[in-house]
Design a protein around this motif. Structure first.
Motif, PDB file in Angstrom:
ATOM      1  N   GLY A 272       0.563  -1.098   0.180  1.00 42.30           N
ATOM      2  CA  GLY A 272      -0.161  -0.110   0.176  1.00 42.30           C
ATOM      3  C   GLY A 272       0.881   1.407  -0.025  1.00 42.30           C
ATOM      4  O   GLY A 272       0.593   2.217  -0.736  1.00 42.30           O
TER       5      GLY A 272
ATOM      6  N   MET B 245       1.027   3.955  -2.949  1.00 41.75           N
ATOM      7  CA  MET B 245       0.652   5.203  -2.485  1.00 41.75           C
ATOM      8  C   MET B 245       1.708   6.422  -3.362  1.00 41.75           C
ATOM      9  O   MET B 245       1.452   7.361  -3.733  1.00 41.75           O
ATOM     10  CB  MET B 245       0.952   5.483  -1.034  1.00 41.75           C
ATOM     11  CG  MET B 245       0.942   6.895  -0.532  1.00 41.75           C
ATOM     12  SD  MET B 245      -0.677   7.698  -0.894  1.00 41.75           S
ATOM     13  CE  MET B 245       0.008   9.395  -0.224  1.00 41.75           C
TER      14      MET B 245
ATOM     15  N   MET C 116      -4.497   7.177  -4.801  1.00 47.91           N
ATOM     16  CA  MET C 116      -3.340   7.426  -3.723  1.00 47.91           C
ATOM     17  C   MET C 116      -3.903   7.333  -2.273  1.00 47.91           C
ATOM     18  O   MET C 116      -3.360   6.528  -1.083  1.00 47.91           O
ATOM     19  CB  MET C 116      -2.695   8.647  -3.518  1.00 47.91           C
ATOM     20  CG  MET C 116      -1.674   8.875  -4.588  1.00 47.91           C
ATOM     21  SD  MET C 116      -1.320  10.479  -5.195  1.00 47.91           S
ATOM     22  CE  MET C 116       0.448  10.399  -4.705  1.00 47.91           C
TER      23      MET C 116
ATOM     24  N   ALA D 121      -4.850   3.592  -1.437  1.00 46.00           N
ATOM     25  CA  ALA D 121      -3.573   2.927  -1.199  1.00 46.00           C
ATOM     26  C   ALA D 121      -3.356   3.121   0.444  1.00 46.00           C
ATOM     27  O   ALA D 121      -2.814   2.443   0.877  1.00 46.00           O
ATOM     28  CB  ALA D 121      -2.478   3.126  -2.132  1.00 46.00           C
ATOM     29  N   LEU D 122      -3.150   4.344   0.768  1.00 47.30           N
ATOM     30  CA  LEU D 122      -2.805   4.848   2.060  1.00 47.30           C
ATOM     31  C   LEU D 122      -4.119   4.383   3.221  1.00 47.30           C
ATOM     32  O   LEU D 122      -3.477   3.665   4.070  1.00 47.30           O
ATOM     33  CB  LEU D 122      -3.219   6.425   2.017  1.00 47.30           C
ATOM     34  CG  LEU D 122      -2.551   6.950   3.525  1.00 47.30           C
ATOM     35  CD1 LEU D 122      -1.062   6.715   3.677  1.00 47.30           C
ATOM     36  CD2 LEU D 122      -2.786   8.375   3.394  1.00 47.30           C
TER      37      LEU D 122
ATOM     38  N   THR E 228      -2.958   0.678   3.609  1.00 46.57           N
ATOM     39  CA  THR E 228      -1.857   0.786   4.506  1.00 46.57           C
ATOM     40  C   THR E 228      -2.201   0.754   5.756  1.00 46.57           C
ATOM     41  O   THR E 228      -1.811   0.195   6.903  1.00 46.57           O
ATOM     42  CB  THR E 228      -0.714   1.757   4.060  1.00 46.57           C
ATOM     43  OG1 THR E 228      -0.248   1.688   2.819  1.00 46.57           O
ATOM     44  CG2 THR E 228       0.296   1.761   4.978  1.00 46.57           C
TER      45      THR E 228
ATOM     46  N   SER F  46      -8.840   9.310   5.908  1.00 50.35           N
ATOM     47  CA  SER F  46      -9.106   8.828   4.549  1.00 50.35           C
ATOM     48  C   SER F  46     -10.335   9.612   4.128  1.00 50.35           C
ATOM     49  O   SER F  46     -10.358  10.177   2.906  1.00 50.35           O
ATOM     50  CB  SER F  46      -9.329   7.348   4.387  1.00 50.35           C
ATOM     51  OG  SER F  46      -8.041   6.707   4.659  1.00 50.35           O
TER      52      SER F  46
END
Length: 175
Positions: free
Chosen positions: A27, A31, A40, A43-44, A47, A76
């Motif tokens: 992730g 990112m 992005m 993906a964050l 993570t 997020s």
């Protein structure tokens, strides 16, 4: 070396750790690799959720729940709202040409993984007994509202000031 990997993955706890660690690293790599901001943020979030899984493996359930609530959830969502509130023109920016980027990224990630794996295998960890508490959340609460109450309150004041500052900055841009 393959025997070490086989021994490492022999228990379910180590397997879950390995999967969560790979997802967290993946992730993070995604990112920094993606060019679209929404991808992005996703993906964050992957993570953040993977880190929460690592906290569960480490028997820190309270920290895992806080990780999901605050980071994977609130941060997020805040980023997605920030993306929605700003103006983006899809055709304005040209995609940068990086033909070697993916290959170098893979080599760098594999090298980092190899170095970390080697260091973990060669490290002698001290053995000792840590006090096991029945309820981790209660012990964290006792520490937060007992020994660490001043830093806890200072953080709440700092977050309130940052929130008010963000409102003032957004108001100025609107005018």
């Amino acid at each position: 070396m393959l025997a070490n990997i086989g021994n490492f993955l022999s228990s379910g706890e180590n397997l879950v750790f390995f999967v969560c660690a790979l997802l967290a690293i993946g992730g993070a790599i995604f990112m920094i690799s993606y060019t679209q901001v929404v991808h992005m943020v996703l993906a964050l979030a992957l993570t953040f959720v993977s880190l929460a899984g690592l906290y569960v493996v480490l028997q820190a359930e309270f920290v895992a729940v806080v990780q999901i609530l605050i980071y994977a959830g609130a941060i997020s969502i805040l980023m997605i709202f920030g993306i929605m509130m700003t103006k983006h023109h899809k055709g304005d920016e040209e995609e940068p040409k990086r033909p070697w980027h993916n290959g170098l990224l893979f080599v760098g990630a594999a090298a980092l993984f190899g170095i970390i794996f080697f260091v973990i295998q060669k490290t002698e960890l001290p053995s000792g007994e840590f006090p096991k508490f029945e309820d981790n959340t209660m012990e964290i609460g006792k520490l937060l509202f007992g020994q660490h109450v001043i830093p806890f309150e200072l953080m709440s004041v700092l977050l309130t000031v940052a929130f008010i500052g963000a409102i003032i900055v957004a108001k100025r841009e609107e005018d």
